[in-house]
Design a protein around this motif. Structure first.
Motif, PDB file in Angstrom:
ATOM      1  N   TYR A 161      57.584  64.606  27.791  1.00 19.05           N
ATOM      2  CA  TYR A 161      57.274  66.003  28.076  1.00 19.05           C
ATOM      3  C   TYR A 161      57.551  66.265  29.554  1.00 19.05           C
ATOM      4  O   TYR A 161      57.368  65.379  30.391  1.00 19.05           O
ATOM      5  CB  TYR A 161      55.803  66.314  27.799  1.00 19.05           C
ATOM      6  N   TRP A 183      56.007  76.936  30.970  1.00 21.50           N
ATOM      7  CA  TRP A 183      56.850  75.779  31.263  1.00 21.50           C
ATOM      8  C   TRP A 183      56.125  74.459  31.028  1.00 21.50           C
ATOM      9  O   TRP A 183      56.616  73.418  31.411  1.00 21.50           O
ATOM     10  CB  TRP A 183      57.315  75.833  32.717  1.00 21.50           C
ATOM     11  N   GLN A 186      57.321  70.633  27.843  1.00 23.44           N
ATOM     12  CA  GLN A 186      58.588  70.784  27.153  1.00 23.44           C
ATOM     13  C   GLN A 186      58.902  69.457  26.469  1.00 23.44           C
ATOM     14  O   GLN A 186      59.282  68.482  27.104  1.00 23.44           O
ATOM     15  CB  GLN A 186      59.695  71.173  28.140  1.00 23.44           C
ATOM     16  N   LYS A 187      58.717  69.414  25.165  1.00 20.81           N
ATOM     17  CA  LYS A 187      58.850  68.172  24.408  1.00 20.81           C
ATOM     18  C   LYS A 187      60.299  67.927  24.015  1.00 20.81           C
ATOM     19  O   LYS A 187      60.987  68.842  23.562  1.00 20.81           O
ATOM     20  CB  LYS A 187      57.977  68.238  23.156  1.00 20.81           C
ATOM     21  N   TYR A 188      60.754  66.686  24.146  1.00 26.10           N
ATOM     22  CA  TYR A 188      62.109  66.335  23.733  1.00 26.10           C
ATOM     23  C   TYR A 188      62.232  64.818  23.629  1.00 26.10           C
ATOM     24  O   TYR A 188      61.474  64.067  24.249  1.00 26.10           O
ATOM     25  CB  TYR A 188      63.149  66.883  24.717  1.00 26.10           C
ATOM     26  N   ASP A 215      55.692  73.387  17.245  1.00 28.26           N
ATOM     27  CA  ASP A 215      55.858  73.517  18.683  1.00 28.26           C
ATOM     28  C   ASP A 215      55.999  74.972  19.088  1.00 28.26           C
ATOM     29  O   ASP A 215      56.275  75.845  18.273  1.00 28.26           O
ATOM     30  CB  ASP A 215      57.075  72.717  19.156  1.00 28.26           C
ATOM     31  N   TYR A 217      58.232  76.665  20.692  1.00 28.57           N
ATOM     32  CA  TYR A 217      59.489  77.361  20.505  1.00 28.57           C
ATOM     33  C   TYR A 217      59.930  77.228  19.055  1.00 28.57           C
ATOM     34  O   TYR A 217      60.984  76.728  18.732  1.00 28.57           O
ATOM     35  CB  TYR A 217      60.551  76.810  21.452  1.00 28.57           C
ATOM     36  N   GLU A 240      68.312  70.403  23.822  1.00 29.04           N
ATOM     37  CA  GLU A 240      67.613  71.057  24.927  1.00 29.04           C
ATOM     38  C   GLU A 240      68.158  70.527  26.247  1.00 29.04           C
ATOM     39  O   GLU A 240      68.248  69.315  26.454  1.00 29.04           O
ATOM     40  CB  GLU A 240      66.114  70.790  24.835  1.00 29.04           C
ATOM     41  N   GLY A 242      67.798  71.104  30.546  1.00 29.12           N
ATOM     42  CA  GLY A 242      66.982  71.733  31.577  1.00 29.12           C
ATOM     43  C   GLY A 242      67.315  71.217  32.953  1.00 29.12           C
ATOM     44  O   GLY A 242      67.694  70.054  33.131  1.00 29.12           O
ATOM     45  N   LEU A 260      66.179  76.502  31.222  1.00 23.44           N
ATOM     46  CA  LEU A 260      66.224  75.744  29.977  1.00 23.44           C
ATOM     47  C   LEU A 260      67.187  76.435  29.016  1.00 23.44           C
ATOM     48  O   LEU A 260      67.227  77.670  28.942  1.00 23.44           O
ATOM     49  CB  LEU A 260      64.845  75.665  29.326  1.00 23.44           C
ATOM     50  N   GLY A 361      57.316  82.240  22.812  1.00 17.91           N
ATOM     51  CA  GLY A 361      56.545  81.155  23.407  1.00 17.91           C
ATOM     52  C   GLY A 361      55.108  81.575  23.619  1.00 17.91           C
ATOM     53  O   GLY A 361      54.639  82.562  23.061  1.00 17.91           O
TER      54      GLY A 361
END
Length: 474
Positions: A161, A183, A186-188, A215, A217, A240, A242, A260, A361
């Protein structure tokens, strides 16, 4: 030639001055520690302080000696004034969500760390789905390795995150997990690179998310399939990308830019079921991409007085709900942060936020909950702009274990059928031990008059909640 003990102690003393304890190997530090222990009396006579060496070796031994396991959980007992099956405003979303009184976990987490060497460690965190109120839904939300690459680049790979808004101190919760934030978190699954170029800090992320059903988004809300929302949501995957740049002009002033880009895959709608002329919460198109950009700044007039602000905007693809009328929603905020050593009796956080209703969001109104959050039983849509004003005051009672806080928050939803929401919270805390803290708080939410969409029912007036929280770190 044979050396006296004082001559050897002098050599060790010079080594202590010369060696860089942050860069020396564990073996060298352990050897130096043995020499220090051997000549301790002589070093004491020479006036040499060895505390820093002992602490450094202890840290190395702790990190390299095995796995570190720690965790935390918050257990909440909540007593409410209402039992309303149509609008749960104050508590859990899982078992017992509509009960008047609720006992359960606000959250529980278990963290494991393994240092591979001085520059590399492995980390994972398991937690249950926060807000569910029970422990039936544990999952691993962080799983990564972090190390140092050449040119002093910090590299992280795995499930992670990024909390860019928290790093910039742009939101704060008094008693909570700092939930919300445009902000935050932000999970990925992917890669993160961080590098400092003097006064400029840079962070780059490249990742992918294959299931955004839960999530922030999320393109869909899971209401449009026959009993299996994941059948379509699992196809809702995207890449994603960023980038964040922060210029630290001085200790008192920094300025940041960040962006992002969510590059969505094509969506397979073969299993979707149309409801009321649309699919799910959003009108569906193929590959609904989203771009989000922002700028922020902070200036500290003194170590105790800081003024901060941010401005964000989004670029929505056609197909998002409201995109026909507003496809570039914006959010901006200004805040004043006053520390307790300035005012003596309390710290103070004052913030104003404006956010377009078509923003994809988190809502600004849920960005800063003290303990309870006004619920959104139905989506906020249209061209309006919701406006939130909040004041947080936190008091640490001198050197004692007692603390307290007061919060006021009001939101003008600028939405047909939604009245203004006012929230008042007061609480007191006691730090029983360094690991155990108790909170007792009272919260009142005034909803005004809300004509619920679809059902036509109304929820008039307000609701009171008393919370007793036990917070334990181990």
């Amino acid at each position: 030639q044979p050396a006296t003990r004082y001559e050897m102690a002098s050599i060790v003393a010079r080594a202590l001055v010369t060696v860089d304890a942050e860069k020396a190997s564990k073996q060298d530090m352990e050897l130096l520690k043995k020499l220090v222990m051997e000549f301790k009396d002589e070093l004491d006579a020479l006036g040499v302080k060895v505390d820093s060496l002992d602490k450094r070796v202890a840290v190395l031994e702790d990190r390299l000696g095995g796995w570190k396991v720690n965790g935390q959980f918050w257990f909440d007992a909540r007593f409410a004034s209402n039992d309303d099956s149509d609008h749960n405003s104050y508590g859990f979303t899982g078992n017992g969500a509509n009960d008047e009184n609720q006992f359960g976990f606000a959250y529980a987490r278990m963290m494991v760390t393994k240092y591979i060497d001085d520059n590399t460690f492995f980390f994972f965190r398991a937690r249950f789905n926060d807000g569910s109120g029970d422990l039936d839904n544990w999952f691993m939300d962080r799983f990564y390795v972090r190390t140092k690459l050449p040119w002093d680049i910090t590299f992280t790979v795995g499930r992670q995150y990024s909390d860019w808004e928290g790093d910039a101190e742009l939101y704060r919760a008094l008693v909570g997990d700092n939930e919300g934030g445009v902000w935050k978190d932000q999970k990925y699954d992917g890669f993160n690179f961080q590098k400092s170029f003097g006064m400029l800090d840079a962070e780059l992320l490249i990742g992918r998310n294959d299931n955004m059903i839960s999530d922030k988004y999320s393109y869909y809300d899971g209401t449009f399939t026959n009993g299996d929302p994941d059948s379509v949501a699992n196809d809702n995957a995207f890449m994603e990308y960023g980038l964040r740049l922060q210029a630290n002009f001085s200790e008192n002033f920094y300025l940041g830019l960040m962006g992002l880009y969510f590059d969505a895959d094509e969506v397979d709608l073969s299993d979707a079921v149309e409801q009321n002329g649309q699919l799910g919460k959003y009108i569906v198109g193929d590959a609904l991409d989203l771009q989000q950009y922002g700028a922020y700044l902070s200036y500290s007039f003194t170590p105790s007085v800081a003024l901060r602000g941010y401005y964000y905007f989004q670029d929505l693809d056609d197909g998002w709900i409201g995109a026909a009328t507003e496809d570039s929603p914006q959010t901006w905020s200004v805040l004043l942060d006053l520390k307790q050593d300035l005012l003596k009796f309390t710290s103070l956080w004052v913030q104003y936020i404006e956010q377009d209703n078509t923003w994809v969001g988190p809502r600004a109104s849920t960005q800063y909950p003290a303990i309870f959050t006004p619920g959104e039983a139905y989506p906020i849509t249209g061209d309006g702009t919701n406006k939130t004003f909040m004041v947080n005051a936190y008091q640490q009672w001198g050197e004692s274990k007692w603390s307290s806080f007061i919060q006021y928050m009001t939101t003008d939803w600028d939405q047909s059928g939604w009245d203004d929401t006012d929230q008042y919270t007061i609480g007191i805390g006691y730090q029983y031990t360094p690991q155990i803290k108790f909170w007792l708080a009272y919260n009142y939410i005034d909803y005004g008059d809300k004509a619920f969409q679809n059902s036509g029912q109304k929820y008039d007036g307000g609701e009171s909640v008393i919370l007793f929280r036990t917070a334990i770190d181990f």
